[in-house]
Design an enzyme around this catalytic site. Structure first.
Site, PDB file in Angstrom:
ATOM      1  N   THR A  59       0.251 -10.315  -2.697  1.00  0.00           N
ATOM      2  CA  THR A  59       1.268 -11.095  -3.403  1.00  0.00           C
ATOM      3  C   THR A  59       0.672 -12.289  -4.119  1.00  0.00           C
ATOM      4  O   THR A  59       1.135 -12.670  -5.201  1.00  0.00           O
ATOM      5  CB  THR A  59       2.353 -11.554  -2.406  1.00  0.00           C
ATOM      6  OG1 THR A  59       3.012 -10.415  -1.864  1.00  0.00           O
ATOM      7  CG2 THR A  59       3.386 -12.444  -3.080  1.00  0.00           C
ATOM      8  N   SER A 106      -1.711  -5.083   0.285  1.00  0.00           N
ATOM      9  CA  SER A 106      -2.478  -5.110   1.539  1.00  0.00           C
ATOM     10  C   SER A 106      -2.166  -3.917   2.434  1.00  0.00           C
ATOM     11  O   SER A 106      -2.957  -3.585   3.322  1.00  0.00           O
ATOM     12  CB  SER A 106      -2.225  -6.417   2.298  1.00  0.00           C
ATOM     13  OG  SER A 106      -0.898  -6.497   2.773  1.00  0.00           O
ATOM     14  N   THR A 141       0.050 -10.446   2.528  1.00  0.00           N
ATOM     15  CA  THR A 141       0.483 -10.919   3.846  1.00  0.00           C
ATOM     16  C   THR A 141       0.861  -9.798   4.803  1.00  0.00           C
ATOM     17  O   THR A 141       0.897 -10.013   6.018  1.00  0.00           O
ATOM     18  CB  THR A 141       1.678 -11.881   3.711  1.00  0.00           C
ATOM     19  OG1 THR A 141       2.779 -11.200   3.096  1.00  0.00           O
ATOM     20  CG2 THR A 141       1.297 -13.105   2.886  1.00  0.00           C
ATOM     21  N   ASP A 142       1.135  -8.584   4.300  1.00  0.00           N
ATOM     22  CA  ASP A 142       1.621  -7.532   5.189  1.00  0.00           C
ATOM     23  C   ASP A 142       0.613  -7.168   6.267  1.00  0.00           C
ATOM     24  O   ASP A 142       0.990  -6.880   7.411  1.00  0.00           O
ATOM     25  CB  ASP A 142       1.988  -6.285   4.385  1.00  0.00           C
ATOM     26  CG  ASP A 142       3.281  -6.447   3.607  1.00  0.00           C
ATOM     27  OD1 ASP A 142       3.966  -7.480   3.809  1.00  0.00           O
ATOM     28  OD2 ASP A 142       3.611  -5.552   2.811  1.00  0.00           O
TER      29      ASP A 142
END
Length: 383
Positions: A59, A106, A141-142
């Protein structure tokens, strides 16, 4: 107050990568495939420390056609050169070398990717005559907590790795990426960051990678260690630390120089009436280890017990974690399974992969998870 809005909005029109530039340490930077550098010409400041930024996408490098869109954007669009260009204040605190390691969501980052990333970072930071003070990894961030945990348990020196991301794309009106990136580099050059392993920096908070998890799918205030807390934060882009550098009590570290591939380890998610045959199927498909995201404090169903016993009889380690994500699975004397302790399922999977890749015996694998906690509560774990 600093404003990053103009820099964030300009990211969507900048090129995704810059051409390779000449740099001071040619052998090192050529090996790393540096595609952006402020280390030559008028941008270089010999009085400043040097930081390596490795961009992987996510992101923080995302883009959308609308400045109001922070849900349906495309992740992994913007390159490392553009990320740095959007935050000119970075060059007031460090010289930057940038590596476009990857540029994707990610969720598409693999264990093999992270192994290679760790080897590059260990080479850059820990080799003799390294000129880098620290490294920063930009990441979606995942799966950020998984990559950060891997980097933490495979770092071979005391220099800091800072993992940073964003919850809003670079084109959003209130993009958080530029500010987060400035804070990450600021932490990476802070002498007090040494000896703390891998750190996660977002939203004015500094967390240890071993403990930090993603707690919310949407909000800016999402990463944290719910029980253990943060190790520090930033005020006006100045780091502060709650206590001196310390190693997490239960942390294990693993050598990676001789590892080229990682064994398959699958996570089985427990729920009402889940099919424990999935354990057998995973092993049949090549899994060399199993992690069960158990209910409660790692509870196993009666239906699962024969499948778990069969796996252990085949020499396949079965680690029991908890799907609740926070809390502890306590070692039990005489158990065939391995208690994950405070590691959640995804971190348990990573630790089991690196134990297996280092050819740990079943007892040594158990010890890597249970020994420290077991000794505290009266259960031993042989090594």
């Amino acid at each position: 107050m600093r404003s990053f809005l103009a820099g964030a909005l300009c990211l969507s029109v900048l090129a995704s990568a810059a051409p390779t530039l000449s740099v001071r340490d040619v052998p090192q930077t050529e090996f790393l495939n540096v595609t952006y550098s402020s280390s030559s010409g008028s941008l270089h400041n010999s009085s400043l420390p040097n930081v390596l930024i490795l961009a992987t996408g996510g992101t923080i490098a995302g883009s959308s056609t609308s400045s109001e869109d922070d849900t349906h954007y495309q992740a992994g669009v913007i390159g490392v050169a553009a990320l740095v260009a959007a935050v000119p204040d970075l060059l007031n605190i460090s010289n930057i070398d940038g590596v476009q390691f990857a540029n994707k969501n990610s969720g598409d980052i693999t264990s093999a990717d992270v192994l290679q990333l760790s080897k590059l970072i260990n080479y850059a930071l820990c080799r003799s005559h390294s000129n880098y003070t620290g490294a920063v990894v930009t990441h979606g961030t995942d799966t950020l907590e998984e990559t950060a945990f891997t980097l933490d348990i495979t770092l071979s020196c005391s220099k800091p790795i800072v993992i940073v991301g964003a919850m809003r794309p670079a084109t959003a009106t209130s993009a958080d990426g530029p500010g987060n990136l400035l804070e990450a580099v600021t932490v990476a050059v802070d002498p007090r960051a040494k000896g703390r392993g891998a750190l996660i920096v977002l939203n004015d908070r500094i967390g240890q990678a071993w403990y930090t998890i993603k707690r919310n799918a949407n909000t800016l205030e999402t990463f944290g260690a719910p029980e253990q807390g943060f190790v520090g934060g930033l005020l006006s882009y100045t780091p502060f630390w709650y206590y001196p550098a310390t190693r997490p009590t239960f942390k294990q570290t693993f050598k990676i120089a001789a590892i080229n591939t990682l064994p398959a380890v699958e996570i089985i998610y427990a729920h009402e009436s889940y099919n424990p045959k999935l354990i057998k199927d995973a092993i049949s498909d090549g899994a060399q280890g199993i992690v069960i995201a158990g209910t409660g404090a790692g509870d196993e169903s009666l239906a699962a017990e024969p499948y778990i016993a069969a796996a252990v009889a085949q020499g396949v380690p079965v680690v029991i974690s908890t799907k609740i994500n926070v809390g502890c699975v306590v070692p039990s004397a005489g158990s065939d399974t391995i208690a994950a302790g405070f590691l959640n399922p995804v971190k348990s999977r990573i630790q089991l992969q690196y134990a297996l890749a280092n050819n740990y015996s079943m007892n040594a694998t158990r010890a890597s998870f249970e020994q420290v906690l077991g000794s505290m509560i009266g259960y031993g774990a042989s090594g």
